[in-house]
Design a protein around this motif. Structure first.
Motif, PDB file in Angstrom:
ATOM      1  N   ASN B 185       0.807  -1.232   0.000  1.00  0.00           N
ATOM      2  CA  ASN B 185       0.000   0.000   0.000  1.00  0.00           C
ATOM      3  C   ASN B 185       0.837   1.278   0.000  1.00  0.00           C
ATOM      4  N   TYR B 186       1.992   1.226  -0.622  1.00  0.00           N
ATOM      5  CA  TYR B 186       2.839   2.415  -0.789  1.00  0.00           C
ATOM      6  C   TYR B 186       3.436   2.377  -2.181  1.00  0.00           C
ATOM      7  N   LEU B 187       4.007   3.491  -2.598  1.00  0.00           N
ATOM      8  CA  LEU B 187       4.802   3.478  -3.818  1.00  0.00           C
ATOM      9  C   LEU B 187       6.211   2.998  -3.479  1.00  0.00           C
ATOM     10  N   TYR B 188       6.847   2.345  -4.453  1.00  0.00           N
ATOM     11  CA  TYR B 188       8.237   1.929  -4.287  1.00  0.00           C
ATOM     12  C   TYR B 188       9.035   2.394  -5.496  1.00  0.00           C
ATOM     13  N   ARG B 189      10.362   2.186  -5.408  1.00  0.00           N
ATOM     14  CA  ARG B 189      11.259   2.605  -6.483  1.00  0.00           C
ATOM     15  C   ARG B 189      12.116   1.397  -6.862  1.00  0.00           C
ATOM     16  N   PRO B 190      12.275   1.101  -8.165  1.00  0.00           N
ATOM     17  CA  PRO B 190      13.156  -0.016  -8.540  1.00  0.00           C
ATOM     18  C   PRO B 190      14.598   0.297  -8.129  1.00  0.00           C
ATOM     19  N   VAL B 191      15.371  -0.749  -7.889  1.00  0.00           N
ATOM     20  CA  VAL B 191      16.767  -0.532  -7.473  1.00  0.00           C
ATOM     21  C   VAL B 191      17.580   0.182  -8.552  1.00  0.00           C
ATOM     22  N   ASN B 192      17.132   0.080  -9.806  1.00  0.00           N
ATOM     23  CA  ASN B 192      17.999   0.525 -10.894  1.00  0.00           C
ATOM     24  C   ASN B 192      17.385   1.598 -11.779  1.00  0.00           C
ATOM     25  N   ALA B 193      16.244   2.176 -11.376  1.00  0.00           N
ATOM     26  CA  ALA B 193      15.602   3.111 -12.303  1.00  0.00           C
ATOM     27  C   ALA B 193      14.823   4.181 -11.551  1.00  0.00           C
ATOM     28  N   ASP B 194      14.654   5.329 -12.209  1.00  0.00           N
ATOM     29  CA  ASP B 194      13.948   6.438 -11.588  1.00  0.00           C
ATOM     30  C   ASP B 194      12.499   6.439 -12.064  1.00  0.00           C
ATOM     31  N   ILE B 195      11.681   5.662 -11.398  1.00  0.00           N
ATOM     32  CA  ILE B 195      10.263   5.559 -11.749  1.00  0.00           C
ATOM     33  C   ILE B 195       9.533   5.052 -10.509  1.00  0.00           C
ATOM     34  N   LYS B 196       8.261   5.441 -10.364  1.00  0.00           N
ATOM     35  CA  LYS B 196       7.503   4.992  -9.192  1.00  0.00           C
ATOM     36  C   LYS B 196       6.715   3.727  -9.535  1.00  0.00           C
ATOM     37  N   VAL B 197       6.726   2.778  -8.605  1.00  0.00           N
ATOM     38  CA  VAL B 197       6.064   1.495  -8.864  1.00  0.00           C
ATOM     39  C   VAL B 197       4.782   1.400  -8.043  1.00  0.00           C
ATOM     40  N   LEU B 198       3.686   1.159  -8.737  1.00  0.00           N
ATOM     41  CA  LEU B 198       2.397   0.927  -8.075  1.00  0.00           C
ATOM     42  C   LEU B 198       2.176  -0.574  -7.958  1.00  0.00           C
ATOM     43  N   LEU B 199       1.869  -1.039  -6.754  1.00  0.00           N
ATOM     44  CA  LEU B 199       1.753  -2.480  -6.537  1.00  0.00           C
ATOM     45  C   LEU B 199       0.310  -2.879  -6.260  1.00  0.00           C
ATOM     46  N   ARG B 200      -0.121  -3.877  -6.971  1.00  0.00           N
ATOM     47  CA  ARG B 200      -1.499  -4.342  -6.806  1.00  0.00           C
ATOM     48  C   ARG B 200      -1.690  -4.978  -5.430  1.00  0.00           C
ATOM     49  N   ASN B 201      -2.712  -4.545  -4.727  1.00  0.00           N
ATOM     50  CA  ASN B 201      -3.098  -5.223  -3.484  1.00  0.00           C
ATOM     51  C   ASN B 201      -3.900  -6.449  -3.898  1.00  0.00           C
ATOM     52  N   TYR B 202      -3.197  -7.585  -3.971  1.00  0.00           N
ATOM     53  CA  TYR B 202      -3.860  -8.734  -4.616  1.00  0.00           C
ATOM     54  C   TYR B 202      -4.968  -9.331  -3.763  1.00  0.00           C
ATOM     55  N   THR B 203      -4.859  -9.204  -2.445  1.00  0.00           N
ATOM     56  CA  THR B 203      -5.925  -9.753  -1.608  1.00  0.00           C
ATOM     57  C   THR B 203      -7.238  -9.025  -1.886  1.00  0.00           C
ATOM     58  N   LEU B 204      -7.201  -7.705  -1.751  1.00  0.00           N
ATOM     59  CA  LEU B 204      -8.443  -6.946  -1.950  1.00  0.00           C
ATOM     60  C   LEU B 204      -8.893  -6.972  -3.418  1.00  0.00           C
ATOM     61  N   SER B 205      -7.942  -6.962  -4.333  1.00  0.00           N
ATOM     62  CA  SER B 205      -8.327  -7.012  -5.754  1.00  0.00           C
ATOM     63  C   SER B 205      -9.012  -8.334  -6.086  1.00  0.00           C
ATOM     64  N   ASP B 206      -8.415  -9.435  -5.600  1.00  0.00           N
ATOM     65  CA  ASP B 206      -8.978 -10.754  -5.917  1.00  0.00           C
ATOM     66  C   ASP B 206     -10.276 -11.037  -5.162  1.00  0.00           C
ATOM     67  N   ASP B 207     -10.491 -10.332  -4.043  1.00  0.00           N
ATOM     68  CA  ASP B 207     -11.783 -10.470  -3.357  1.00  0.00           C
ATOM     69  C   ASP B 207     -12.917 -10.132  -4.326  1.00  0.00           C
ATOM     70  N   VAL B 208     -12.674  -9.136  -5.159  1.00  0.00           N
ATOM     71  CA  VAL B 208     -13.688  -8.769  -6.154  1.00  0.00           C
ATOM     72  C   VAL B 208     -13.497  -9.609  -7.430  1.00  0.00           C
ATOM     73  N   GLY B 209     -12.266  -9.610  -7.948  1.00  0.00           N
ATOM     74  CA  GLY B 209     -12.009 -10.237  -9.247  1.00  0.00           C
ATOM     75  C   GLY B 209     -12.305 -11.734  -9.258  1.00  0.00           C
ATOM     76  N   PHE B 210     -11.837 -12.464  -8.234  1.00  0.00           N
ATOM     77  CA  PHE B 210     -11.997 -13.921  -8.236  1.00  0.00           C
ATOM     78  C   PHE B 210     -13.074 -14.436  -7.294  1.00  0.00           C
ATOM     79  N   ARG B 211     -13.158 -13.816  -6.100  1.00  0.00           N
ATOM     80  CA  ARG B 211     -13.959 -14.463  -5.053  1.00  0.00           C
ATOM     81  C   ARG B 211     -15.374 -13.926  -4.923  1.00  0.00           C
ATOM     82  N   PHE B 212     -15.703 -12.865  -5.645  1.00  0.00           N
ATOM     83  CA  PHE B 212     -16.968 -12.174  -5.396  1.00  0.00           C
ATOM     84  C   PHE B 212     -18.168 -13.122  -5.374  1.00  0.00           C
ATOM     85  N   SER B 213     -18.202 -14.069  -6.294  1.00  0.00           N
ATOM     86  CA  SER B 213     -19.381 -14.950  -6.334  1.00  0.00           C
ATOM     87  C   SER B 213     -19.098 -16.345  -5.791  1.00  0.00           C
TER      88      SER B 213
END
Lengths: 376, 394
Positions: B185-213
């Protein structure tokens, strides 16, 4: 648990999946502490048991085999009589055994040949009857001209059985639809396989089975003809014996591929293992296939298999190729793909062998015991 | 304040025709086209009716109802946009309508939803990203600032390349393989590049994407207020909810209540203090990275393994992938425009996905997404086409 099982064939002699099934099942039941008395016709092959809990009892002699048709030349008019005679002998033998050593918990028959005996024992002694259906008359006739005499025996047996084991859902559906049996009475237990070692693979495409209308060898030859246009060095082996052999030989001559097709006739157990091991592709183009143990045998030997879409085993098995038995273009497409694309061959071979591990006789015995316990 | 960042992946592959070994080299027969026009059209129109059109309408309503405070992001593949333009332009119009609200962001990816980021050199990858960039500019008159690679495939090399191409953010999976117990739940930075990384919260995402029904799931039935409460308990700057757009109405049909869930989600979120919505561009502007991530090997958002084994997990997939690369070596720079486009349509990752032999739970998911009976059919068909294509370019 004391079981009277009535069979027809048992290794070393075998004509089909019935022998393989009875062998695997009786031995695994014995390992699970069931006492199994296996009744079968006397033959010159002398089957024997090395297990304390498994007794093989030979009864009289019989001139008929489970896949015989009443029109087979050698037995002609005596066919029906021979069936009745053997069944009466078995029933008498079991009833003597009951008088001397006490009742059985269950009597278990396989297919039409021994149903009469099972029914007689049930009616005489009140022992619950379990019936395994490996194939029906509809399967054996390729759904073309089923013989009513067999159907009547099968129907009577199914109606009088306390529980039926079908070797696939495919077969369960036939029993419900064509014989009018309640689905609640039928349990599906898929067959198993004793794995066969892999050999040095050659460019051989194999058909192995009885050469009868049911097994669809003519579709195999049609596909072979198409494959040879593109892969002329391929060899095709048709292993097995049956009433269609002369016709199939003529077919290969007519198509001009007789130099690429080898008809082996009937093979010994060791020869069967060898040919599974060295083949690159196994094809099972059955018109009707309740289960298809041979496919699992081929797969266990690392031989990728192309099977009829309706084959019973493929309900429960993922790692094989499927075709409609009449679609010989697609059959040829898949044979050529297997010959050309090594990664496909490798993946099917290794994934198939992994999946085979689930198909053990131990599992079949467990499920069969569940059925026994349900009727006692 | 914790921000909720929702991004939806919108993609349709060009599925292949049945193509047997007998069709190889038969270039005079117009019927031996590689792509199954009829099937593709049917599937696209079905999904458009069940998902794209109704969900777009609902999102538009929700954005208006909440005065633009409800914000979402999309990634549209080039093949998807081609489908829209060919069969149902109204679908693309409704995306334009959404974009015009100003509450919707567009994400960059490879035009063909390909695995070109995994090739030995990155020229083809760069070309496909540029094609996507031009397509988004043409359709939406916009230049995306955040990049997401096919199926969130990510490693250090890809991060570096994408940073060099000028993007401010890149999306990938919040897998523990790179987080080592840190929060997604934060932004991170790759060890070798100047760019911000957005990370999927897979638990909450999959609660909807996979488990909803999934009725056996303890969270069932998932309601908007329950879900908003779960998110309000999250620590961190950012909850990234990334999923396939087809989640709405297609993976979960309307009768599962998925649209009702979506309809109530914004108002339930706004009932919680300290929660708001951001687009992916706003997320990378507003927040700063809290740490570094190192991904020497490729990760992705797919399957339990969260790596590239979904597409490159067996011999069959490797050989198709190698054929694709081999064809590229011959074709690139040749100037055959129509052949180049065909080659690129064949690079869509779905064709390799269909050849996966993974068992168990993943296998069931794979079968759901595949129009082949089994992975072997998928391989035979794809390989036959690749063999034919090789003959065409020689």
């Amino acid at each position: 648990m004391k079981v009277a099982m009535i069979g027809w064939e048992y290794p070393p002699f075998k004509a089909g999946g019935l022998a393989t099934h009875c062998y695997g099942l009786t031995r695994s039941l014995a390992d699970k502490n069931a006492k199994v008395f296996f009744f079968m016709p006397k033959t010159k092959h002398k089957p024997s048991s090395d297990k304390k809990n498994l007794k093989i009892i030979e009864v009289g002699e019989s001139e008929i085999f489970p896949y015989d048709r009443p029109d087979s030349k050698e037995i002609e008019g005596q066919f029906f009589e021979a069936v009745y005679k053997y069944n009466a002998l078995v029933a008498a033998k079991i009833n003597i055994s009951v008088k001397n050593d006490g009742k059985f918990d269950v009597v278990h028959c396989h297919d039409w040949l021994t149903m009469k005996a099972g029914i007689a024992v049930k009616e005489e002694t009140g022992t619950p009857l379990v019936l395994t259906i490996h194939s029906t008359e509809y399967d054996r006739s390729g759904w073309l001209y089923p013989n009513q005499w067999f159907i009547d025996i099968e129907k009577e047996g199914m109606e009088k059985a306390d529980k039926i084991i079908a070797v696939s859902n495919f077969t369960k559906n036939v029993i419900v639809d064509k014989y009018g049996i309640s689905p609640d009475k039928i349990s599906v237990v898929h067959n198993a396989v004793h794995p066969i070692p892999e050999g040095q693979k050659q460019e051989i495409v194999l058909f192995l089975g009885r050469l009868t209308i049911q097994k669809g060898a003519e579709f195999f030859l049609q596909a072979a003809n198409k494959v040879l246009d593109y892969e002329p060095n391929t060899r095709f082996v048709v292993a097995g014996d049956g009433d269609m052999l002369p016709r199939l030989i003529h077919q290969s001559i007519d198509m001009g591929i007789s130099d690429r097709v080898i008809f082996t006739g009937r093979l010994t157990e060791d020869e069967v293992k060898h040919i599974y091991g060295i083949s690159s592709v196994y094809v099972m183009p059955s018109v009707s296939e309740p289960f298809g143990i041979t496919a699992l045998e081929a797969i266990s030997a690392g031989t990728p298999t192309i099977a009829s879409k309706t084959a019973g085993f493929s309900e429960a098995f993922k790692n094989c190729l499927r075709v409609d038995f009449w679609d010989t273009d697609e059959m040829a497409n898949k044979i050529i793909s297997l010959l050309r694309y090594d990664p496909l061959h490798r993946t099917l071979s290794s994934e198939g062998r992994k999946e085979i591990d689930i198909f053990t006789w131990d599992r079949v015995a467990d499920k069969t015991l569940d059925v026994y316990n349900g009727v006692m | 304040m914790t921000s909720i960042c929702m991004y939806f992946e919108v993609h349709q592959p060009m599925r292949l025709n049945h193509f047997s070994v007998f069709n190889i080299g038969d270039h005079n027969d117009p019927k031996t086209s590689y792509f199954d026009e009829k099937l593709n059209r049917e599937i696209f129109e079905k999904v458009a009716r069940k998902c794209y059109l109704p969900t777009n309408n609902l999102l538009l309503e929700l954005i208006r109802k909440h005065d633009g405070e409800f914000r979402v992001s999309f990634s549209l593949t080039g093949t998807f946009v081609e489908y829209c333009e060919r069969y149902m332009p109204e679908v693309l119009d409704s995306f334009k309508e959404l974009f015009k609200t100003g509450s919707v962001d567009m994400i960059e990816e490879t035009y063909y939803h390909s695995l070109s980021a995994l090739y030995d050199d990155m020229d083809e990858f760069e070309d496909q990203v540029k094609m996507h960039n031009q397509m988004i500019r043409r359709v939406f008159n916009y230049r995306p600032r955040v990049f997401r690679n096919t199926e969130a495939i990510f490693d250090n090399r890809i991060a570096k390349k994408v940073a060099d191409m000028g993007y401010k953010g890149i999306i990938t999976e919040g897998t523990d393989k790179i987080l080592n117990r840190r929060s997604p739940n934060y932004l991170y930075r790759p060890v070798n590049a100047d760019i911000k990384v957005l990370l999927r919260n897979y638990t909450l995402s999959d609660d909807v994407g996979f488990r909803f029904s999934a009725k056996q799931w303890p969270g069932y039935p998932l309601t908007a207020d329950k879900y908003a409460q779960w998110m309000s308990h999250c620590e961190g700057d950012l909850v990234n909810l990334f999923m396939d757009y087809e989640t709405f109405g297609e993976h979960h049909w309307e009768d599962t209540g998925i649209f009702t869930f979506l309809e109530h989600l914004p108002s339930e979120v706004f009932k919680q203090n300290y929660l708001d919505f951001v687009t992916v561009s706003e997320a990378v502007e507003r927040y700063v990275p809290v740490g570094e991530i190192d991904a020497p090997w490729a990760i992705s958002w797919a399957d339990e393994d969260r790596d590239v084994s979904t597409w490159l997990g067996n011999d069959m997939q490797h050989s198709c992938f190698n054929e694709l690369k081999e064809i590229g070596r011959k074709l690139r720079g040749d100037g055959h425009k129509d052949l180049l486009h065909t080659w690129r349509l064949l690079q869509t990752s779905d064709h390799l996905y269909y050849c996966s032999t993974k068992g168990m739970e993943d296998g069931a998911v794979h079968a759901y997404f595949s129009h082949y009976d089994d992975p072997y059919e998928g391989f035979i068909n794809f390989m036959n086409i690749l063999q034919d294509f090789k003959q065409k370019i020689n």
